[in-house]
Design a protein around this motif. Sequence first.
Motif, PDB file in Angstrom:
ATOM      1  N   ASN A   1       0.810  -1.215   0.000  1.00 43.40           N
ATOM      2  CA  ASN A   1       0.000   0.000   0.000  1.00 43.40           C
ATOM      3  C   ASN A   1       0.844   1.266   0.000  1.00 43.40           C
ATOM      4  O   ASN A   1       0.322   2.363   0.198  1.00 43.40           O
ATOM      5  N   GLU A   2       2.152   1.129  -0.185  1.00 44.05           N
ATOM      6  CA  GLU A   2       3.022   2.296  -0.182  1.00 44.05           C
ATOM      7  C   GLU A   2       2.732   3.175  -1.393  1.00 44.05           C
ATOM      8  O   GLU A   2       2.445   2.686  -2.485  1.00 44.05           O
ATOM      9  N   THR A   3       2.830   4.472  -1.200  1.00 46.84           N
ATOM     10  CA  THR A   3       2.597   5.419  -2.298  1.00 46.84           C
ATOM     11  C   THR A   3       3.729   6.416  -2.437  1.00 46.84           C
ATOM     12  O   THR A   3       3.682   7.284  -3.310  1.00 46.84           O
ATOM     13  N   GLU A   4       4.781   6.303  -1.573  1.00 43.06           N
ATOM     14  CA  GLU A   4       5.874   7.267  -1.650  1.00 43.06           C
ATOM     15  C   GLU A   4       7.171   6.642  -1.171  1.00 43.06           C
ATOM     16  O   GLU A   4       7.190   5.575  -0.565  1.00 43.06           O
ATOM     17  N   ALA A   5       8.268   7.309  -1.476  1.00 41.47           N
ATOM     18  CA  ALA A   5       9.597   6.903  -1.030  1.00 41.47           C
ATOM     19  C   ALA A   5      10.484   8.135  -1.114  1.00 41.47           C
ATOM     20  O   ALA A   5      10.071   9.184  -1.602  1.00 41.47           O
ATOM     21  N   ASN A   6      11.715   8.036  -0.624  1.00 44.78           N
ATOM     22  CA  ASN A   6      12.621   9.166  -0.774  1.00 44.78           C
ATOM     23  C   ASN A   6      13.982   8.692  -1.248  1.00 44.78           C
ATOM     24  O   ASN A   6      14.284   7.504  -1.249  1.00 44.78           O
ATOM     25  N   THR A   7      14.795   9.630  -1.696  1.00 47.42           N
ATOM     26  CA  THR A   7      16.077   9.318  -2.292  1.00 47.42           C
ATOM     27  C   THR A   7      17.037  10.462  -2.066  1.00 47.42           C
ATOM     28  O   THR A   7      16.622  11.608  -1.849  1.00 47.42           O
ATOM     29  N   ASN A   8      18.345  10.157  -2.084  1.00 43.75           N
ATOM     30  CA  ASN A   8      19.363  11.193  -2.006  1.00 43.75           C
ATOM     31  C   ASN A   8      19.692  11.746  -3.385  1.00 43.75           C
ATOM     32  O   ASN A   8      20.358  12.775  -3.499  1.00 43.75           O
ATOM     33  N   LYS A   9      19.271  11.042  -4.406  1.00 44.59           N
ATOM     34  CA  LYS A   9      19.573  11.465  -5.779  1.00 44.59           C
ATOM     35  C   LYS A   9      18.271  11.825  -6.478  1.00 44.59           C
ATOM     36  O   LYS A   9      17.455  10.972  -6.777  1.00 44.59           O
ATOM     37  N   VAL A  10      18.084  13.114  -6.702  1.00 46.13           N
ATOM     38  CA  VAL A  10      16.855  13.604  -7.321  1.00 46.13           C
ATOM     39  C   VAL A  10      17.023  13.643  -8.829  1.00 46.13           C
ATOM     40  O   VAL A  10      17.949  14.261  -9.339  1.00 46.13           O
ATOM     41  N   VAL A  11      16.139  12.965  -9.536  1.00 54.83           N
ATOM     42  CA  VAL A  11      16.182  12.961 -10.995  1.00 54.83           C
ATOM     43  C   VAL A  11      14.817  13.363 -11.525  1.00 54.83           C
ATOM     44  O   VAL A  11      13.786  13.080 -10.931  1.00 54.83           O
ATOM     45  N   GLY A  12      14.809  14.050 -12.616  1.00 53.09           N
ATOM     46  CA  GLY A  12      13.567  14.536 -13.192  1.00 53.09           C
ATOM     47  C   GLY A  12      13.901  15.625 -14.192  1.00 53.09           C
ATOM     48  O   GLY A  12      15.058  15.843 -14.507  1.00 53.09           O
ATOM     49  N   THR A  13      12.908  16.322 -14.674  1.00 51.73           N
ATOM     50  CA  THR A  13      13.136  17.336 -15.684  1.00 51.73           C
ATOM     51  C   THR A  13      12.593  18.671 -15.228  1.00 51.73           C
ATOM     52  O   THR A  13      11.426  18.770 -14.837  1.00 51.73           O
ATOM     53  N   TYR A  14      13.439  19.677 -15.263  1.00 53.77           N
ATOM     54  CA  TYR A  14      13.066  21.020 -14.833  1.00 53.77           C
ATOM     55  C   TYR A  14      11.817  21.471 -15.582  1.00 53.77           C
ATOM     56  O   TYR A  14      11.730  21.352 -16.787  1.00 53.77           O
ATOM     57  N   GLY A  15      10.864  21.975 -14.819  1.00 54.74           N
ATOM     58  CA  GLY A  15       9.596  22.403 -15.403  1.00 54.74           C
ATOM     59  C   GLY A  15       8.476  21.425 -15.141  1.00 54.74           C
ATOM     60  O   GLY A  15       7.299  21.786 -15.204  1.00 54.74           O
ATOM     61  N   TYR A  16       8.843  20.157 -14.823  1.00 55.52           N
ATOM     62  CA  TYR A  16       7.834  19.129 -14.560  1.00 55.52           C
ATOM     63  C   TYR A  16       7.960  18.537 -13.157  1.00 55.52           C
ATOM     64  O   TYR A  16       7.031  17.922 -12.663  1.00 55.52           O
ATOM     65  N   ILE A  17       9.105  18.696 -12.543  1.00 47.56           N
ATOM     66  CA  ILE A  17       9.374  18.029 -11.276  1.00 47.56           C
ATOM     67  C   ILE A  17       8.642  18.717 -10.130  1.00 47.56           C
ATOM     68  O   ILE A  17       8.538  19.941 -10.084  1.00 47.56           O
ATOM     69  N   ALA A  18       8.097  17.925  -9.203  1.00 52.62           N
ATOM     70  CA  ALA A  18       7.332  18.452  -8.074  1.00 52.62           C
ATOM     71  C   ALA A  18       8.267  19.059  -7.028  1.00 52.62           C
ATOM     72  O   ALA A  18       9.398  18.587  -6.845  1.00 52.62           O
ATOM     73  N   PRO A  19       7.825  20.080  -6.306  1.00 47.06           N
ATOM     74  CA  PRO A  19       8.707  20.761  -5.355  1.00 47.06           C
ATOM     75  C   PRO A  19       9.199  19.890  -4.215  1.00 47.06           C
ATOM     76  O   PRO A  19      10.365  19.982  -3.822  1.00 47.06           O
ATOM     77  N   GLU A  20       8.338  19.018  -3.674  1.00 46.63           N
ATOM     78  CA  GLU A  20       8.776  18.185  -2.552  1.00 46.63           C
ATOM     79  C   GLU A  20       9.840  17.183  -2.960  1.00 46.63           C
ATOM     80  O   GLU A  20      10.662  16.750  -2.158  1.00 46.63           O
TER      81      GLU A  20
END
Length: 310
Positions: A147-166
Amino acid sequence: MLKNRKKKDILEPSQNNQGEEEDLKLPLFDLSTMSRATNDFSPANILGEGGFGTVYRCMEEGISLLLLSHMLPLQFFIPEHTSKEKVLDWPQRFHIINGIARGLLYLHQDSRLRIIHRDLKASNILLDHEMNPKISDFGLARSVGGNETEANTNKVVGTYGYIAPEYAIDGLYSVKSDVFSFGVMVLEIVSGKRNKGFCHPDHKQNLLGHAWRLFTEGRSSEIIAESIVESCNFSEVLRSTHIGLLCVQRSPRDRPSMSTVVMMLGSESELPQPKEPGFFTTRDAGKATSSSTQSKVSANDVTMTQLEAR
């Protein structure tokens, strides 16, 4: 479409020696250019075929090899260009929005494994000849169990303009960070503008901030792309804009789930009032801010990697 790329480069994300994953910035060609370069897609110019499409030998100087896919990225159709081949009417755009929403719902809820994509953007939505959208590029995706819906990481990957602030700030990713990216795409599809690089003569806000400003002033109709004004259902467009703003709210708790989004898109029920979006003010080319937080992120157009101490 790719030029001068090996098969491995086409199918796998590139990695540097530190294991950082990067996007490939791909050149885009309009239909007339591709037709001319392949001699009207002549069978004589076919070098091979695969799951992604047909590889043609190109005759124009500077293009030695072109991978012509049966599907083109949504990004190809978003900017407001003069090429009529790229212009989609509103029914097509609404169909795409619904298709992406249902695809995300499957990943988040109906799939055997709950999958968080982590890099949803226009270039990762492929459209077939009937404009049916397919979510692609799962190189950065992560699955969460039970039932998990989230996790965290030390390495943030994504694309500027689409990535969520948290996610950009705290490394916390969830199904709600995918919802944020979806909301950005909805506003891009409605407006025909890209969030990154958006410029308005009256303020320094990005597309999210511009949409929020118009909404709070009761002028949301002004965000609609000129190319779809004649074909659009205004109530449907304004509702889609409203839903997009609900998806990009700063707090993930305030954003709707994708099951709720699908329901809202398919009904005429009253929508809740959105709160301020995250990352809605662009102070300069390298910083994006929300109303109370600031994140230093890459301002280029490729996947970003940010290392943070925990």
